[in-house]
Design an enzyme around this catalytic site. Structure first.
Site, PDB file in Angstrom:
ATOM      1  N   ASN A   1      -4.593   1.367 -11.134  1.00  0.00           N
ATOM      2  CA  ASN A   1      -4.441   0.012 -10.599  1.00  0.00           C
ATOM      3  C   ASN A   1      -5.466  -0.903 -11.251  1.00  0.00           C
ATOM      4  O   ASN A   1      -6.548  -0.461 -11.617  1.00  0.00           O
ATOM      5  CB  ASN A   1      -4.686   0.046  -9.085  1.00  0.00           C
ATOM      6  CG  ASN A   1      -4.582  -1.318  -8.435  1.00  0.00           C
ATOM      7  OD1 ASN A   1      -3.689  -2.107  -8.763  1.00  0.00           O
ATOM      8  ND2 ASN A   1      -5.494  -1.623  -7.533  1.00  0.00           N
TER       9      ASN A   1
ATOM     10  N   SER B   1     -11.621  -4.402 -12.381  1.00  0.00           N
ATOM     11  CA  SER B   1     -11.793  -2.958 -12.510  1.00  0.00           C
ATOM     12  C   SER B   1     -10.416  -2.309 -12.655  1.00  0.00           C
ATOM     13  O   SER B   1      -9.470  -2.710 -11.977  1.00  0.00           O
ATOM     14  CB  SER B   1     -12.416  -2.365 -11.244  1.00  0.00           C
ATOM     15  OG  SER B   1     -13.548  -3.086 -10.833  1.00  0.00           O
TER      16      SER B   1
ATOM     17  N   ILE C   1       0.854  -1.193   0.000  1.00  0.00           N
ATOM     18  CA  ILE C   1       0.000   0.000   0.000  1.00  0.00           C
ATOM     19  C   ILE C   1       0.889   1.242   0.000  1.00  0.00           C
ATOM     20  O   ILE C   1       1.749   1.401   0.861  1.00  0.00           O
ATOM     21  CB  ILE C   1      -0.955  -0.019   1.205  1.00  0.00           C
ATOM     22  CG1 ILE C   1      -1.907  -1.216   1.027  1.00  0.00           C
ATOM     23  CG2 ILE C   1      -1.738   1.281   1.308  1.00  0.00           C
ATOM     24  CD1 ILE C   1      -2.825  -1.463   2.195  1.00  0.00           C
TER      25      ILE C   1
ATOM     26  N   HIS D   1      -7.735  -4.215 -10.354  1.00  0.00           N
ATOM     27  CA  HIS D   1      -8.188  -4.944  -9.162  1.00  0.00           C
ATOM     28  C   HIS D   1      -9.138  -6.054  -9.594  1.00  0.00           C
ATOM     29  O   HIS D   1     -10.021  -5.832 -10.424  1.00  0.00           O
ATOM     30  CB  HIS D   1      -8.880  -3.974  -8.201  1.00  0.00           C
ATOM     31  CG  HIS D   1      -9.300  -4.622  -6.918  1.00  0.00           C
ATOM     32  ND1 HIS D   1      -8.390  -4.930  -5.913  1.00  0.00           N
ATOM     33  CD2 HIS D   1     -10.499  -5.049  -6.486  1.00  0.00           C
ATOM     34  CE1 HIS D   1      -9.041  -5.515  -4.920  1.00  0.00           C
ATOM     35  NE2 HIS D   1     -10.309  -5.607  -5.251  1.00  0.00           N
TER      36      HIS D   1
ATOM     37  N   ASP E   1      -8.298   0.909  -2.914  1.00  0.00           N
ATOM     38  CA  ASP E   1      -9.216   0.422  -3.966  1.00  0.00           C
ATOM     39  C   ASP E   1     -10.485   1.264  -4.092  1.00  0.00           C
ATOM     40  O   ASP E   1     -11.559   0.731  -4.406  1.00  0.00           O
ATOM     41  CB  ASP E   1      -9.590  -1.056  -3.716  1.00  0.00           C
ATOM     42  CG  ASP E   1      -8.365  -1.972  -3.741  1.00  0.00           C
ATOM     43  OD1 ASP E   1      -7.401  -1.653  -4.464  1.00  0.00           O
ATOM     44  OD2 ASP E   1      -8.367  -2.992  -3.037  1.00  0.00           O
TER      45      ASP E   1
HETATM   46  C1  GAR Z   1      -4.162  -9.806 -10.737  1.00  0.00           C
HETATM   47  O1  GAR Z   1      -5.316 -10.596 -10.711  1.00  0.00           O
HETATM   48  C2  GAR Z   1      -4.458  -8.423 -10.191  1.00  0.00           C
HETATM   49  O2  GAR Z   1      -5.738  -7.943 -10.502  1.00  0.00           O
HETATM   50  C3  GAR Z   1      -4.335  -8.661  -8.720  1.00  0.00           C
HETATM   51  O3  GAR Z   1      -3.223  -9.522  -8.594  1.00  0.00           O
HETATM   52  C4  GAR Z   1      -3.104 -10.328  -9.769  1.00  0.00           C
HETATM   53  C5  GAR Z   1      -1.705 -10.172 -10.303  1.00  0.00           C
HETATM   54  O4  GAR Z   1      -1.494 -11.041 -11.373  1.00  0.00           O
HETATM   55  N1  GAR Z   1      -4.153  -7.445  -8.008  1.00  0.00           N
HETATM   56  C6  GAR Z   1      -4.583  -7.236  -6.767  1.00  0.00           C
HETATM   57  O5  GAR Z   1      -5.140  -8.099  -6.113  1.00  0.00           O
HETATM   58  C7  GAR Z   1      -4.310  -5.869  -6.213  1.00  0.00           C
HETATM   59  N2  GAR Z   1      -5.087  -5.607  -5.066  1.00  0.00           N
HETATM   60  P1  GAR Z   1      -0.195 -10.868 -12.294  1.00  0.00           P
HETATM   61  O6  GAR Z   1       0.996 -10.742 -11.360  1.00  0.00           O
HETATM   62  O7  GAR Z   1      -0.162 -12.133 -13.105  1.00  0.00           O
HETATM   63  O8  GAR Z   1      -0.391  -9.639 -13.138  1.00  0.00           O
END
Ligand code: GAR
Length: 192
Positions: free
Chosen positions: A112, A141, A97, A114, A150
């Site tokens: 970002n 989103s 964060i 999410h 978020d």
């Molecule tokens: C994704 O699903 C993203 O939306 C989420 O982490 C994953 C990362 O995947 N982000 C969060 O939860 C942020 N709060 P990646 O490393 O394969 O891109």
């Protein structure tokens, strides 16, 4: 020619913590002619991620920062962002964060992705929570980052149907596939 195209694009940093599939996808997008952004820096809070290889393969500068002390980490990040003349930041699975102070310095310039249909399911375990609540849809989103977790203005969202067969793993997989389409679309929406 490649370089000339890259020159006018908005200098962007991607912050990661995870497997980096969104990073990989954003790098691919950034190389297309229609992309308004170039990716010039990857910031990670861990060196345990294979995602850093995408930076290496694409000759993008990368910095790994230890977040044991947030304020020192952020001070260093700001130094690197300044050095690379970064004007825009995409958080892509970045699980730290950022402080109010940091966000203020890049006000309106951090976005970002999410894995939920915000404002539903801020924070962690979004897919588990959607399934537990028997939601008909999950999704993702892209939103502006503000100091409230978020909660910044939503740029774009995509719904994904949850079926009776889904568990959190299968839903995460389906949503991630949509994330890869949604993030570039959001960036085009912002700059076009
Ligand atoms: C994704 O699903 C993203 O939306 C989420 O982490 C994953 C990362 O995947 N982000 C969060 O939860 C942020 N709060 P990646 O490393 O394969 O891109």
């Amino acid at each position: 020619m490649e370089k000339l195209i890259g020159l006018n694009k908005i200098r962007t940093a991607v912050f990661i913590s995870g497997t980096g599939s969104n990073l990989k996808n954003l790098i691919k997008f950034s190389k297309t002619k229609k992309s308004p952004i170039a990716i010039n820096l990857v910031i990670s809070n861990t060196n345990k991620t294979k995602a850093l290889k995408y930076a290496n393969q694409n000759k993008i500068k990368k910095k790994v920062l230890n977040f044991r002390n947030n304020s020192i980490a952020e001070k260093n990040i700001l130094k690197f962002l300044d050095r690379e003349k970064i004007k825009f930041i995409c958080l892509a699975g970045f699980m730290k964060i950022l402080s109010k102070n940091f966000i203020k310095k890049f006000n309106g310039k951090i976005i970002n992705i999410h894995p939920s249909l915000l404002p539903k399911y801020k924070g962690l375990n979004t897919h588990e929570r959607a399934i537990k609540n028997k939601d008909k849809f999950g999704g993702c989103s892209v939103h502006y980052v503000t100091s409230k977790l978020d909660s910044g203005k939503i740029i774009i969202q995509k719904k994904v149907k949850i079926t009776a067969k889904d568990n959190s793993t299968s839903l995460a997989k389906k949503v991630l596939k949509q994330e890869h389409k949604l993030y570039p679309t959001a960036i085009l929406k912002i700059f076009n």
